[in-house]
Write a protein that holds these residues in place. Structure first.
Motif, short mmCIF file in Angstrom:
data_model
loop_
_atom_site.label_atom_id
_atom_site.label_comp_id
_atom_site.label_asym_id
_atom_site.label_seq_id
_atom_site.Cartn_x
_atom_site.Cartn_y
_atom_site.Cartn_z
N UNK A 77 0.73 -1.41 0.34
CA UNK A 77 -0.28 0.05 0.31
C UNK A 77 1.32 1.45 -0.11
N UNK A 78 2.18 1.09 -0.50
CA UNK A 78 2.84 2.21 -0.69
C UNK A 78 2.80 2.69 -2.14
N UNK A 79 3.42 4.14 -2.43
CA UNK A 79 2.86 4.71 -3.64
C UNK A 79 3.41 3.37 -4.74
N UNK A 80 2.89 3.97 -5.86
CA UNK A 80 4.09 2.36 -6.77
C UNK A 80 5.05 3.31 -7.53
N UNK A 81 6.32 3.82 -7.21
CA UNK A 81 7.34 4.37 -7.63
C UNK A 81 7.38 3.28 -9.06
N UNK A 82 8.45 4.45 -9.58
CA UNK A 82 8.37 4.24 -11.54
C UNK A 82 10.22 3.38 -11.64
N UNK A 83 10.73 4.12 -10.05
CA UNK A 83 11.97 3.39 -9.71
C UNK A 83 12.44 1.84 -9.43
N UNK A 84 12.35 1.61 -10.83
CA UNK A 84 12.83 0.15 -10.66
C UNK A 84 13.99 -1.05 -10.08
N UNK A 86 17.66 -1.57 -7.75
CA UNK A 86 17.85 -1.94 -6.70
C UNK A 86 18.03 -1.42 -5.47
N UNK A 87 18.50 -0.38 -6.13
CA UNK A 87 18.94 0.44 -4.57
C UNK A 87 17.08 1.12 -3.94
N UNK A 88 16.18 1.60 -5.08
CA UNK A 88 15.03 2.12 -4.64
C UNK A 88 14.12 0.45 -4.29
N UNK A 89 14.60 -1.22 -4.80
CA UNK A 89 14.34 -2.15 -3.20
C UNK A 89 14.69 -2.15 -1.25
N UNK A 90 15.89 -1.23 -2.28
CA UNK A 90 16.09 -1.71 -0.24
C UNK A 90 15.49 -0.67 0.08
N UNK A 116 9.76 -6.17 -5.11
CA UNK A 116 10.03 -5.09 -5.03
C UNK A 116 9.02 -4.87 -6.92
N UNK A 117 8.46 -3.72 -6.65
CA UNK A 117 8.32 -2.91 -7.50
C UNK A 117 9.18 -3.84 -9.43
N UNK A 118 10.11 -3.18 -8.82
CA UNK A 118 11.09 -3.93 -10.30
C UNK A 118 11.78 -5.47 -10.15
N UNK A 119 11.58 -5.62 -9.41
CA UNK A 119 11.09 -7.95 -9.06
C UNK A 119 12.17 -8.31 -8.59
N UNK A 120 12.90 -7.27 -7.75
CA UNK A 120 14.07 -7.80 -6.84
C UNK A 120 13.26 -8.38 -5.46
N UNK A 121 13.54 -9.58 -5.58
CA UNK A 121 13.40 -10.43 -4.48
C UNK A 121 14.16 -10.41 -2.89
N UNK A 122 13.44 -10.09 -2.17
CA UNK A 122 13.80 -10.15 -0.65
C UNK A 122 13.63 -10.30 0.81
#
Length: 222
Positions: A77-84, A86-90, A116-122
């Protein structure tokens, strides 16, 4: 019997054995088709560890528990950012952990995994990754009154009216396939939305409507 006949019979027998094994011949009282094999095991996707995203230590010890029987799909429920990146995922992972620990008062990030929206699994809660790899789980705080038997995946963004990114959805498929393989779960029965357990809009109307597709794609992978 001549040598060519022996060779031919051996070839036929080998083909018959291989075909029967693939089709479900009984082995030790179980159909071979029901036995998990390396050929049908979904590989583990790249998961960025707590060390890699610089997680805060938990406030108290993490409890390792038995394997889950359901995989709960969440959105942040956070903003749908367009920065995909890895730094944005962190960055979103730190935001989730701070929210859960400082606002909610939990011992750590509540969910076991985040995409993350960029597809990074953490990795989420402490010891989650090692527990999964050992066929176990850690007690989270992601689904009220259901944490003892579920594992939760946070998906960055809000999907009430907007759709998920392709990268996020594809990684969700791979992650759920990996978990279903590790835990021996049927994706059509095991993958549920947060709203299936609690009164919430999570994981959003749009994402929730795509859960049948998620289950089908996971089943195709495994």
């Amino acid at each position: 019997m001549t040598a060519p006949e022996n060779i031919q019979r051996a070839r036929v027998a080998r083909r018959t054995l291989l075909g029967a094994s693939a089709g479900g011949v009984l082995l030790g009282g179980l159909a071979a088709a029901t036995l998990p094999t390396a050929a049908h095991a979904a590989p583990a996707p790249r998961c960025y560890t707590r060390t890699e995203w610089s997680a805060r230590p938990p406030k108290s010890a993490t409890q390792v528990i038995a394997k889950p029987d359901h995989i709960v799909i969440h959105h942040t429920a956070s903003p749908n950012v367009t920065d995909y990146s890895l730094a944005a995922a962190y960055k979103v992972q730190h935001w989730i952990q701070d929210l859960h620990m400082d606002t909610n008062g939990w011992i750590d990030i509540g969910n076991q995994l985040t995409i993350s929206r960029g597809g990074f699994l953490m990795e989420g809660r402490s010891k989650s990754l090692s527990a999964i790899n050992n066929g176990q789980n850690v007690l989270g705080a992601q689904t009220a009154n259901q944490n003892s038997h579920t594992i939760g995946i946070e998906h960055e963004g809000i999907y009430v009216t907007e759709n998920v990114t392709v990268a996020l959805f594809d990684m969700s498929v791979l992650t759920c396939a990996w978990l279903c393989t590790k835990y021996g779960l049927d994706p059509h029965a095991a993958i549920v939305g947060h709203r299936d357990y609690n009164t919430t809009e999570c994981p959003g109307d749009v994402f929730y409507a795509r859960l049948p597709e998620l289950r089908d794609r996971v089943a195709a992978v495994i």
